[in-house]
Design an enzyme around this catalytic site. Structure first.
Site, PDB file in Angstrom:
ATOM      1  N   SER A 169       0.845  -1.189   0.000  1.00 17.48           N
ATOM      2  CA  SER A 169       0.000   0.000   0.000  1.00 17.48           C
ATOM      3  C   SER A 169       0.873   1.229   0.000  1.00 17.48           C
ATOM      4  CB  SER A 169      -0.890   0.004   1.253  1.00 17.48           C
ATOM      5  OG  SER A 169      -1.537   1.240   1.442  1.00 17.48           O
ATOM      6  N   TYR A 182      -2.371  -1.277  10.428  1.00 16.73           N
ATOM      7  CA  TYR A 182      -2.338  -1.338   8.961  1.00 16.73           C
ATOM      8  C   TYR A 182      -1.003  -0.834   8.442  1.00 16.73           C
ATOM      9  CZ  TYR A 182      -4.345  -1.051   4.237  1.00 16.73           C
ATOM     10  OH  TYR A 182      -4.625  -1.228   2.899  1.00 16.73           O
TER      11      TYR A 182
END
Length: 294
Positions: A169, A182
């Site tokens: 990401s 995350y």
């Protein structure tokens, strides 16, 4: 006005449906029915799109997820679109069932591709972050990809080639607040990618034909992302539209989030022979979110 902004005005952002016409189909002799691509998180979002795109390329895809109903929906989509390959499914919990998932996938052919897509999200500042949520996210998003790689890499080397693709990401390059689990997980996936690459030079040509890459995107219109928009809006005291335009796309040089199939196409390219020198690298499709400023 875009569909996204229209739905944002209504207080929602909806993930798009898969359209096979959007799939990237590549000429690659290794994209064949005897070769298996194991895809995690295949019940929805990027995982579902990746399973369908790889099946569009003629591979035998084994999708896994804890969501059995969602997995069935992915298989139904493959049948509906009459994909050249096949989509098989095996339900399982990535925190407990990895060896069995790999064994089940191997029953359908040679495991030559692994797409670690499954993801989770929880939004809270570090001081308030529940550690059970943190542990679950690390188990699914870091430990499971490592364990899956551990079991799949020997099979790839035995086959003579193979590739691991990890869904990282933009948050594996820089971070935003209230997403500590995350952020940590996505940096970890980039570390896994580079670790596989570091060990990919074997004594034989076959051992050296195994590689890894990661994909780093900005925000993608998946259930994981769209479902967190109302929470983010409430937490920050802003509207849904402001979350999309200012929070998610504020650093970006685009006005639209990516779609799942656009990310799935990156997995297809990364697995293909056209990316044979992509090893340890990161495909950063972030719309200019990092390394740019106004």
């Amino acid at each position: 006005m875009t569909d996204e902004s229209t739905s944002a005005d209504r207080g929602e952002v909806t993930p798009p449906e898969f359209d096979p016409e959007d799939a990237l189909v590549l000429d690659d002799d290794r994209f064949a029915p005897e070769n298996v691509a194991l895809v995690t998180g295949a019940a929805s979002g990027i995982g579902r799109a990746t399973a369908l795109v790889l099946a569009e390329n003629g591979l035998t895809v084994v999708g896994t997820d804890v969501d059995e109903e969602g997995l069935a929906g992915t298989a139904e989509k493959a049948d509906e679109f009459d994909v050249p390959g096949t989509v098989e499914t095996v339900a399982g919990d990535l925190r407990e069932d990895v060896p069995g998932i790999v064994e089940s996938a191997a029953e359908h052919g040679r495991i030559t591709y692994l797409a670690n897509v499954a993801g989770m999200q929880h939004i809270d500042p570090i001081e308030e972050f529940p550690m059970d949520a943190y542990d679950a996210m690390q188990d699914v998003m870091v430990r499971a990809p490592v364990e899956l790689s551990k079991h799949c890499l020997p099979r790839m080397r035995e086959a003579g080639f193979g590739c691991v693709g990890n869904m990282a990401s933009v948050h594996g390059h820089y971070v935003t607040s209230d997403k500590v689990a995350y952020n940590v997980a996505k940096f970890g996936l980039r570390g896994l990618t580079q670790s596989i690459a570091a060990e990919s030079r074997g004594d034989t040509e076959a051992e050296g034909n195994v590689r890894a890459f990661s994909i780093s995107t900005g925000y993608v219109k998946t259930p994981l992302v769209t479902d967190q928009i109302p929470d983010t809006a409430e937490q920050r005291g802003v509207s849904v539209q402001e979350v999309v335009e200012d929070v998610m796309l504020g650093q970006s040089r685009t006005t639209e989030m990516m779609t799942p199939v656009e990310v799935a196409n990156l997995f297809a390219f990364g697995f293909s022979e056209h990316a044979s020198h992509l090893n340890g690298g990161d495909l950063r499709f972030d719309d200019g979110m990092t390394l740019t400023y106004e």
